[in-house]
Design a protein around this motif. Structure first.
Motif, PDB file in Angstrom:
ATOM      1  N   VAL A   1       0.865  -1.185   0.000  1.00 16.73           N
ATOM      2  CA  VAL A   1       0.000   0.000   0.000  1.00 16.73           C
ATOM      3  C   VAL A   1       0.895   1.227   0.000  1.00 16.73           C
ATOM      4  O   VAL A   1       1.787   1.357   0.846  1.00 16.73           O
ATOM      5  CB  VAL A   1      -0.927   0.027   1.232  1.00 16.73           C
ATOM      6  N   THR A   2       0.665   2.108  -0.940  1.00 15.49           N
ATOM      7  CA  THR A   2       1.355   3.393  -0.962  1.00 15.49           C
ATOM      8  C   THR A   2       0.417   4.468  -0.437  1.00 15.49           C
ATOM      9  O   THR A   2      -0.678   4.655  -0.968  1.00 15.49           O
ATOM     10  CB  THR A   2       1.822   3.756  -2.381  1.00 15.49           C
ATOM     11  N   LEU A   3       0.853   5.152   0.603  1.00 18.02           N
ATOM     12  CA  LEU A   3       0.075   6.240   1.200  1.00 18.02           C
ATOM     13  C   LEU A   3       0.586   7.576   0.690  1.00 18.02           C
ATOM     14  O   LEU A   3       1.807   7.807   0.620  1.00 18.02           O
ATOM     15  CB  LEU A   3       0.184   6.198   2.720  1.00 18.02           C
ATOM     16  N   LEU A   4      -0.330   8.450   0.350  1.00 15.74           N
ATOM     17  CA  LEU A   4      -0.008   9.794  -0.128  1.00 15.74           C
ATOM     18  C   LEU A   4      -0.839  10.809   0.652  1.00 15.74           C
ATOM     19  O   LEU A   4      -2.002  10.551   0.944  1.00 15.74           O
ATOM     20  CB  LEU A   4      -0.315   9.935  -1.623  1.00 15.74           C
ATOM     21  N   TRP A   5      -0.242  11.952   0.983  1.00 15.75           N
ATOM     22  CA  TRP A   5      -0.999  12.999   1.667  1.00 15.75           C
ATOM     23  C   TRP A   5      -0.395  14.361   1.341  1.00 15.75           C
ATOM     24  O   TRP A   5       0.686  14.455   0.743  1.00 15.75           O
ATOM     25  CB  TRP A   5      -1.025  12.767   3.185  1.00 15.75           C
ATOM     26  N   GLU A   6      -1.119  15.403   1.736  1.00 16.42           N
ATOM     27  CA  GLU A   6      -0.668  16.775   1.523  1.00 16.42           C
ATOM     28  C   GLU A   6      -0.154  17.366   2.834  1.00 16.42           C
ATOM     29  O   GLU A   6      -0.607  17.001   3.921  1.00 16.42           O
ATOM     30  CB  GLU A   6      -1.819  17.642   0.990  1.00 16.42           C
ATOM     31  N   GLU A   7       0.790  18.294   2.719  1.00 15.15           N
ATOM     32  CA  GLU A   7       1.334  18.960   3.902  1.00 15.15           C
ATOM     33  C   GLU A   7       0.247  19.766   4.619  1.00 15.15           C
ATOM     34  O   GLU A   7      -0.685  20.267   3.983  1.00 15.15           O
ATOM     35  CB  GLU A   7       2.473  19.902   3.515  1.00 15.15           C
ATOM     36  N   PRO A   8       0.366  19.924   5.937  1.00 17.74           N
ATOM     37  CA  PRO A   8      -0.564  20.813   6.650  1.00 17.74           C
ATOM     38  C   PRO A   8      -0.432  22.245   6.128  1.00 17.74           C
ATOM     39  O   PRO A   8       0.601  22.630   5.574  1.00 17.74           O
ATOM     40  CB  PRO A   8      -0.113  20.708   8.107  1.00 17.74           C
ATOM     41  N   VAL A   9      -1.481  23.017   6.335  1.00 17.71           N
ATOM     42  CA  VAL A   9      -1.458  24.416   5.896  1.00 17.71           C
ATOM     43  C   VAL A   9      -1.221  25.362   7.075  1.00 17.71           C
ATOM     44  O   VAL A   9      -1.535  26.551   7.009  1.00 17.71           O
ATOM     45  CB  VAL A   9      -2.778  24.787   5.178  1.00 17.71           C
TER      46      VAL A   9
END
Length: 208
Positions: A57-65
């Protein structure tokens, strides 16, 4: 500039002047409490199943703002942290999994503490053991309008996820047959999780 102060702690500041090495009386003390920054948690977490390997499983997310960057991230699978050291990128590979249902979330770590969890995302690796095959049937598959689910035992709960682990539907029921409208889903592969007799059955469906 006093950097990296701890949020929610009151600090008192005053200044003295030095004359030939001798301090003046202090200025008035000013008290300041820095609030905890908002929007500290990672964003838009998603799980890509079967990548780069069949049971990865590859997890991807965005940086906090938030107004500052985190030191790194903690990765959680089924409420247990799975990375030994902080992850500094916004991606993580969870390798060599087995058949099952997995729930993920990520937290950001800052010098003053840890953020709230990101959104949840899910991954499902399904098998076709004998009990699994006998316990329920899903048809038609593929489908472009409805799917029928028939089980030999009452279905306690049904959930549907897309290929990126995003949660699309959840129903608590207590019946052996149910019909699900999939006409609003985009064409593609989806996963169904059925809770039956205290077991979880995982199946793949195709929406055309």
């Amino acid at each position: 500039i006093d950097t990296m102060v701890m949020p929610e702690i009151e600090y008192g500041y005053y200044v003295v002047a030095l004359y030939n090495g001798n301090p003046s009386p202090p200025s008035l003390t000013i008290y300041i409490t820095v609030p905890t920054p908002s929007d500290l948690e990672p964003l838009d977490l998603e799980a890509i199943m079967h990548y780069p390997g069949d049971f990865d499983v590859t997890l991807l997310w965005e940086e906090p703002v938030a107004c500052l960057s985190p030191d790194g991230y903690k990765i959680f699978r089924n409420d247990e942290q799975i990375n030994l050291t902080l992850v500094t990128e916004t991606t993580y590979i969870d390798p060599s999994l087995t058949y099952g249902f997995y729930e993920y979330y990520v937290t950001a770590v800052y010098y003053f503490g840890e953020s709230d969890p990101s959104n949840l995302t899910y991954a499902l690796f399904y098998g076709t053991d004998e009990w699994n095959l006998q316990a329920c049937q899903i048809f038609p598959n593929p489908s472009n309008d409805v799917i029928n689910i028939e089980a030999g035992y009452p279905i306690d709960r049904i959930q549907i996820f897309d290929i990126r682990g995003r949660h699309l539907l959840s129903k608590t029921i207590n019946q052996k047959k149910i019909q699900i409208d999939v006409s609003r889903f985009e064409s593609g592969i989806y996963f169904i999780s059925l809770e039956i007799e205290e077991k979880t059955i995982l199946r793949k469906i195709v929406v055309e």
